[in-house]
Write an enzyme that holds these catalytic residues in place. Structure first.
Site, mmCIF file in Angstrom:
data_model
loop_
_atom_site.group_PDB
_atom_site.id
_atom_site.type_symbol
_atom_site.label_atom_id
_atom_site.label_comp_id
_atom_site.label_asym_id
_atom_site.label_seq_id
_atom_site.Cartn_x
_atom_site.Cartn_y
_atom_site.Cartn_z
ATOM 1 N N HIS A 19 0.836 -1.197 0.000
ATOM 2 C CA HIS A 19 0.000 0.000 0.000
ATOM 3 C C HIS A 19 0.873 1.251 0.000
ATOM 4 C CE1 HIS A 19 0.946 0.493 4.241
ATOM 5 N NE2 HIS A 19 0.389 -0.678 4.547
ATOM 6 N N HIS A 22 3.952 1.541 2.383
ATOM 7 C CA HIS A 22 5.120 0.775 1.927
ATOM 8 C C HIS A 22 5.851 1.536 0.828
ATOM 9 C CE1 HIS A 22 2.320 -2.765 3.044
ATOM 10 N NE2 HIS A 22 3.206 -2.645 4.019
ATOM 11 N N CYS A 127 -1.660 -10.109 21.818
ATOM 12 C CA CYS A 127 -2.393 -9.542 20.685
ATOM 13 C C CYS A 127 -1.911 -10.226 19.414
ATOM 14 C CB CYS A 127 -2.175 -8.031 20.587
ATOM 15 S SG CYS A 127 -2.911 -7.291 19.101
ATOM 16 N N CYS A 130 -0.524 -7.714 16.743
ATOM 17 C CA CYS A 130 0.848 -7.247 16.999
ATOM 18 C C CYS A 130 1.827 -8.410 17.107
ATOM 19 C CB CYS A 130 0.908 -6.444 18.294
ATOM 20 S SG CYS A 130 -0.023 -4.901 18.260
ATOM 21 N N CYS A 144 -5.422 -3.499 23.380
ATOM 22 C CA CYS A 144 -4.156 -3.297 22.675
ATOM 23 C C CYS A 144 -4.092 -1.849 22.202
ATOM 24 C CB CYS A 144 -4.075 -4.248 21.478
ATOM 25 S SG CYS A 144 -2.783 -3.808 20.289
ATOM 26 N N HIS A 147 -4.324 -1.864 18.109
ATOM 27 C CA HIS A 147 -5.509 -2.362 17.410
ATOM 28 C C HIS A 147 -6.825 -2.097 18.143
ATOM 29 C CE1 HIS A 147 -2.174 -4.774 15.707
ATOM 30 N NE2 HIS A 147 -2.865 -4.666 14.605
ATOM 31 N N LYS A 301 -6.661 7.470 9.128
ATOM 32 C CA LYS A 301 -5.651 6.456 8.875
ATOM 33 C C LYS A 301 -6.179 5.418 7.890
ATOM 34 C CE LYS A 301 -2.579 3.172 11.193
ATOM 35 N NZ LYS A 301 -2.206 2.519 12.468
ATOM 36 N N LYS A 304 -8.146 -1.255 5.745
ATOM 37 C CA LYS A 304 -8.861 -2.132 4.815
ATOM 38 C C LYS A 304 -10.357 -2.124 5.111
ATOM 39 C CE LYS A 304 -6.176 -5.654 5.691
ATOM 40 N NZ LYS A 304 -5.663 -7.033 5.713
#
Length: 462
Positions: A19, A22, A127, A130, A144, A147, A301, A304
């Site tokens: 994405h 990256h 988690c 993670c 977490c 997340h 942010k 998906k």
């Protein structure tokens, strides 16, 4: 002998396709490599993929594949993408590579032999997202912090890295070397973690009864390596360590220590786990950890679940590779978050020219477009002065009947006739919609909205 420059990206986790984030990290690394190459330095640019862990197994099961089949496919997408984004890396490492696995085992054995890995029982909040345990102090309202999900409490026997032994030393090193982690905000964040009393020894294994997709521990065949101990070592295993540790001509002695480039979500493993691991192994620390912010989509942010993940290849193809790369490098103040949108690209790359001395000479980009121009009675050899362009109701060739999707190419000239950069112009719905240059894009909703502006001795389109 020329000086060396070693730059790394994180090895990207292959539970999903590449994405925008990256692409940004890798384009920044590629730009740094180009710059240091121009300085005459001997450069080495490493990137790759991280392919072990719980999330990979679950993603492969969801796709109806074996873990190896799944990681081969996603890793292949990363490898295919980088050349299309103008990225030229020297090495692409995969954590499933046989030589990497053997070298990780050597790294683990070295730390184990030094007395800094021990066996114990641990109960913690795990988690899966993670792939790590959290202490009570690290959770936020029982969730977490990354997340915002409730971790599973797991009690099991595992191997631990005696990280706490090195935390006071690391805090001192960061204070004494203020550019070790940069920008400063992330240096301060790392120090806050070290001084906050929440860090403990690091669990570095998973029992095979729970996870088999990993690198087997060299000192216990019933356990596999925890993902960060596997992944972080890639920065030296890629250079051949420990096989060439004493070889002056080998890549390890030649390029290490190097520069790391990461996003802020992996500050802790790179800023705390990795340097303490290196210290425990008796190896030199990296030079700098360079940390950037997140790319947001309209201030949200990327996710998906929200359907707002940006495909970097589609964006580069739509706006042009040079414009796309330029926007990413220009828009993000390194270390801070930045927002991505098509409008932001267009605005950031708006055409500017010095003074009022810009002239344009138009010509078709191919034979098909040339014939279209002739049919429309367009004079592609006519040189137009900027003042004529912005004052004319027919701005460029709008009144000649250019239709939706037609493209023309032009060149910008300064007043003395020197070519400065190329332009691409596209018509949309009877209007001139885009002007796309090597580093410039301008969105024009309607031809009538084009105005001439002058400020600080610059002429530009509004």
């Amino acid at each position: 002998m020329s000086s060396t420059f070693y730059i790394t990206t994180p090895i990207y986790y292959v539970n999903a396709r590449p994405h925008l984030g990256h692409a940004y990290t890798t384009i920044v690394a590629d730009s740094l490599r180009r710059f240091h190459t121009l300085l005459g330095e001997d450069t080495w640019f490493l990137t790759g993929t991280d392919e072990h862990g719980d999330k990979i197994v679950k993603a492969a099961e969801a796709a109806g594949q074996t873990p190896q089949e799944f990681v081969d496919g996603i890793s292949g997408q990363f490898q295919a993408l980088w050349p299309k984004l103008g990225i030229k890396h020297d090495q692409f490492i995969r954590t499933t590579d046989a030589d990497h696995k053997a070298r990780v085992q050597a790294f683990l054995q070295k730390v184990y032999d030094n007395g800094d890995i021990y066996f114990g029982e641990h109960g913690g909040h795990y988690c899966t997202g993670c792939e790590r345990f959290y202490t009570e102090k690290e959770l936020e309202n029982g969730l977490c912090p990354q997340h915002l999900t409730k971790p599973d409490f797991i009690q099991e026997k595992n191997y631990f890295f005696r990280m706490s032994k090195y935390l006071p030393w690391l805090a001192g090193h960061i204070r004494e070397n203020p550019d070790f982690i940069r920008p400063e905000r992330y240096r301060n964040e790392a120090l806050a973690m070290l001084e906050g009393g929440v860090l403990e020894d690091l669990c570095i294994s998973r029992p095979k009864s729970r996870l088999t997709w990993g690198i087997e521990l060299p000192f216990d065949k019933d356990y596999v390596s925890y993902v960060w101990f596997d992944a972080l070592a890639n920065y030296i295993t890629a250079l051949g360590w420990p096989d060439n540790e004493n070889d002056e001509s080998g890549n390890y002695r030649k390029y290490w220590p190097g520069e790391h480039l990461v996003a802020k979500d992996i500050l802790k493993p790179h800023g705390i786990f990795w340097p303490t691991m290196l210290m425990a192994a008796g190896l030199p620390l990296y030079k700098h950890l360079n940390v950037h912010g997140y790319w947001l989509v309209k201030d949200t942010k990327m996710s998906k679940s929200l359907g707002n993940v940006v495909d970097p290849l589609k964006a580069a193809e739509h706006f042009g590779l040079d414009a796309f790369r330029y926007f990413l490098l220009r828009e993000m103040n390194f270390g801070s978050d930045a927002s991505y949108s098509p409008e932001a690209i267009i605005t950031a790359c708006a055409i500017k020219c010095i003074g009022g001395n810009m002239q344009c000479k138009l010509w078709p980009r191919n034979d098909e477009d040339r014939e279209k121009c002739k049919e429309k009675g367009m004079d592609v050899n006519k040189v137009l002065h900027l003042n004529d362009l912005v004052k004319s109701e027919n701005v460029f060739f709008a009144a000649t009947g250019v239709t939706d999707g037609d493209w023309l190419r032009g060149v910008r000239y300064t007043g003395d006739g020197i070519e400065t950069s190329s332009l691409v112009m596209r018509a949309k719905s009877g209007t001139l919609r885009y002007i796309n240059a090597v580093h410039n894009v301008q969105k024009l909703d309607e031809i009538s909205s084009i105005k001439y502006g002058a400020q600080n001795n610059q002429a530009y389109f509004l």
